[in-house]
Design an enzyme around this catalytic site. Structure first.
Site, short mmCIF file in Angstrom:
data_model
loop_
_atom_site.label_atom_id
_atom_site.label_comp_id
_atom_site.label_asym_id
_atom_site.label_seq_id
_atom_site.Cartn_x
_atom_site.Cartn_y
_atom_site.Cartn_z
N THR A 159 0.84 -1.19 0.00
CA THR A 159 0.00 0.00 0.00
C THR A 159 0.88 1.25 0.00
O THR A 159 2.04 1.18 0.37
CB THR A 159 -0.81 -0.02 1.31
OG1 THR A 159 -1.78 -1.02 1.20
CG2 THR A 159 -1.45 1.28 1.66
N GLY A 211 -4.36 -5.63 6.93
CA GLY A 211 -5.43 -4.71 7.32
C GLY A 211 -6.38 -5.25 8.36
O GLY A 211 -6.90 -4.49 9.18
N1 ASP Z 1 -3.26 -2.44 4.79
C1 ASP Z 1 -3.59 -2.80 3.44
C2 ASP Z 1 -4.78 -3.69 3.45
O1 ASP Z 1 -4.90 -4.54 4.30
C3 ASP Z 1 -2.49 -3.47 2.74
C4 ASP Z 1 -1.14 -2.83 2.89
O2 ASP Z 1 -0.93 -2.01 3.75
O3 ASP Z 1 -0.25 -3.14 2.12
O4 ASP Z 1 -5.60 -3.58 2.55
#
Ligand code: ASP
Length: 273
Positions: A159, A211
């Site tokens: 992300t 997440g």
């Molecule tokens: N936090 C994000 C999610 O779970 C993924 C990430 O941070 O890479 O969608």
């Protein structure tokens, strides 16, 4: 208290990618607008296929690409959840905050809102991201495991996120294709206020990593609420170190900033006079 912007390339992104982020911040033009200063680098990262956000977002296991993005500044918040076929989800999240009476829009409603705001059709798939799905399908079939749920535990991130401090004000922005592999409709922490993002008068916080676990802990608000009780470094380290799955944080306050994660995580920081 200098004006500053801090960005990350996702929990799990190689530290070597920090140079890409350095370049993005080098090219960032100063604006006396804290929200724009958080959003602009996220847009650049969405447009760079190296990151799992916008162009290059990872697909769901059914092959569709659904993206989440959020922005927050002051008490204002906007997010889009599982939006499809737009180039820059973070801009649509900003429009939810600034131009709609709502704070979150999801699925078809979010995509329709984007069209009404003038964002045309765009396919964010790249060869690299679809290759990942192909490999997953091959692996799960090869092992004679038609039950793909068994494999949903092996998640990875990348992300992107940003926090800014401009003339004493704070903002945060985040954008993601989600944590691969995942079902269509799955929502992580990123577009949820207090989970993957929080900003207020004491500072701004953005999370990255798995997440589900980040949201269960309401991690961003939890860190924000402790600002002032100890050094920012100690607050963030204590929280991130309590995670057994991948987790990273960037945060900025009146006089401190930190990028910290329990995995590799590219980041960059720049001050503006
Ligand atoms: N936090 C994000 C999610 O779970 C993924 C990430 O941070 O890479 O969608």
């Amino acid at each position: 208290m200098a004006n500053a912007v801090l960005v990350h390339g996702g929990a799990g992104s190689p530290n070597s990618m920090s140079s890409v982020l350095d370049d993005i911040l080098k090219n960032l033009k100063f604006e006396n607008n804290v929200l724009n200063m958080a959003i602009s680098p996220v847009m650049s990262m969405e447009d760079n296929p190296l990151f799992n956000a916008g162009t290059g977002s990872v697909p769901r296991i059914d092959g569709s690409i659904q993206m989440d993005a959020a922005v927050m500044s002051g008490k204002e918040f906007g997010s889009v959840i599982c939006i499809e076929n737009v180039k820059n989800p973070v801009l649509v999240a900003r429009d939810v905050m600034v131009k709609s009476p709502h704070i979150m829009l999801s699925g078809d409603g979010a995509t329709q809102f984007a069209r009404e705001m003038g964002y045309g059709y765009y396919n964010p798939a790249t060869e690299r991201s679809m290759e990942r799905l192909k490999k997953f399908n091959e692996e799960t079939t090869k092992n004679g495991m038609p039950d793909k749920f068994k494999f949903l535990e092996k998640k990875s991130g990348d992300t992107v996120g940003s926090v800014s401090r401009i003339n004493g004000k704070f903002a945060a922005a985040v954008s993601t294709g989600g944590a691969f592999p995942m079902l269509r409709g799955r929502v992580g922490d990123s577009p949820i206020i207090g989970a993957g993002i929080y900003a207020g008068e004491k500072g701004a916080v953005v999370a990255t990593g798995i997440g589900e676990e980040i949201a269960r802990n309401l991690l961003s608000y939890r860190i924000y609420s402790q600002i002032g009780e100890a050094s920012l470094g100690n607050i963030v380290k204590k929280e991130v170190d309590s995670f057994t799955v991948s987790c990273g944080i960037i945060a900025i306050t009146e006089n401190e900033y930190i990028s910290y994660s329990n995995t590799s995580m590219a980041y960059a920081y720049r001050e503006f006079q």
